[in-house]
Design an enzyme around this catalytic site. Structure first.
Site, short mmCIF file in Angstrom:
data_model
loop_
_atom_site.label_atom_id
_atom_site.label_comp_id
_atom_site.label_asym_id
_atom_site.label_seq_id
_atom_site.Cartn_x
_atom_site.Cartn_y
_atom_site.Cartn_z
N CYS A 196 -14.77 86.31 76.74
CA CYS A 196 -15.63 87.24 76.02
C CYS A 196 -14.81 88.51 75.82
O CYS A 196 -13.62 88.53 76.13
CB CYS A 196 -16.94 87.50 76.78
SG CYS A 196 -16.75 88.20 78.42
N ARG A 197 -15.41 89.53 75.33
CA ARG A 197 -14.64 90.73 75.00
C ARG A 197 -13.91 91.32 76.20
O ARG A 197 -12.76 91.67 76.12
CB ARG A 197 -15.54 91.79 74.37
CG ARG A 197 -14.78 93.00 73.91
CD ARG A 197 -15.60 93.92 73.05
NE ARG A 197 -16.14 93.29 71.87
CZ ARG A 197 -15.51 93.16 70.70
NH1 ARG A 197 -14.30 93.60 70.57
NH2 ARG A 197 -16.11 92.58 69.69
#
Length: 171
Positions: free
Chosen positions: A72-73
């Site tokens: 994810c980020r």
């Protein structure tokens, strides 16, 4: 490809405008991408309805000989949640054990699902325990369910222990 849960917001193979290297790799057939949409790391959004179809997608990829990258980020909360959920299901172990396994593999990176996602994992643990009971007994006999859940920790204790693990990073 397993059918997604009706509330799932992930889209296999649909990138944001086909931008970025992952989407190029997928478009050229070298990888498959499962893009989970609409889940911010804000303590409000949930992964609960998506955990089952995500785990099925990962299982299918592995059965086909693929390797899986979960990201994810930031790599602290959402990806950790997905990975912990998969480890719980794949190894048949409680939340705390899965958390510690995933954390031990990320030695230089703190993992910390936000409290909403951690609560999702607690519900996931109960769901998996119920499924194990049903497979073993054909139904959810109370005694067997109690035995399965005895391996689990209660929510206040779990929150306290996670805080204690992370305290050295908070100062």
């Amino acid at each position: 490809m397993p059918m997604p849960h009706p509330n799932a917001h992930f889209v296999p193979g649909k990138g944001p405008g086909g931008q970025g290297s992952l989407w190029i790799e997928e478009r050229e057939g070298r990888i498959k991408v499962l893009d989970i949409k609409g889940v911010c790391d804000d303590g409000i959004d949930t992964l609960e309805p998506q955990l089952e179809p995500i785990c099925e997608w990962i299982d299918k990829a592995r059965e086909e000989g693929g390797k899986v990258l979960v990201h994810c980020r930031v790599g602290v909360s959402r990806s950790a949640t997905v990975t912990i959920a998969y480890v719980m299901k794949h190894l048949g172990i409680p939340l705390v054990d899965a958390y510690l396994i995933v954390r031990s593999r990320r030695l230089s990176v703190l993992i910390q699902p936000n409290m909403r996602l951690l609560y999702n994992l607690l519900g996931w643990e109960i769901k998996l325990a119920r499924e194990r009971c049903e497979r073993a007994l054909g139904d959810t006999e109370e005694g067997q369910m109690q035995h399965e859940l005895a391996r689990a920790l209660n929510w206040p204790y779990l929150a306290k222990e996670v805080h204690a693990l992370n305290e050295k990073y908070l100062h």
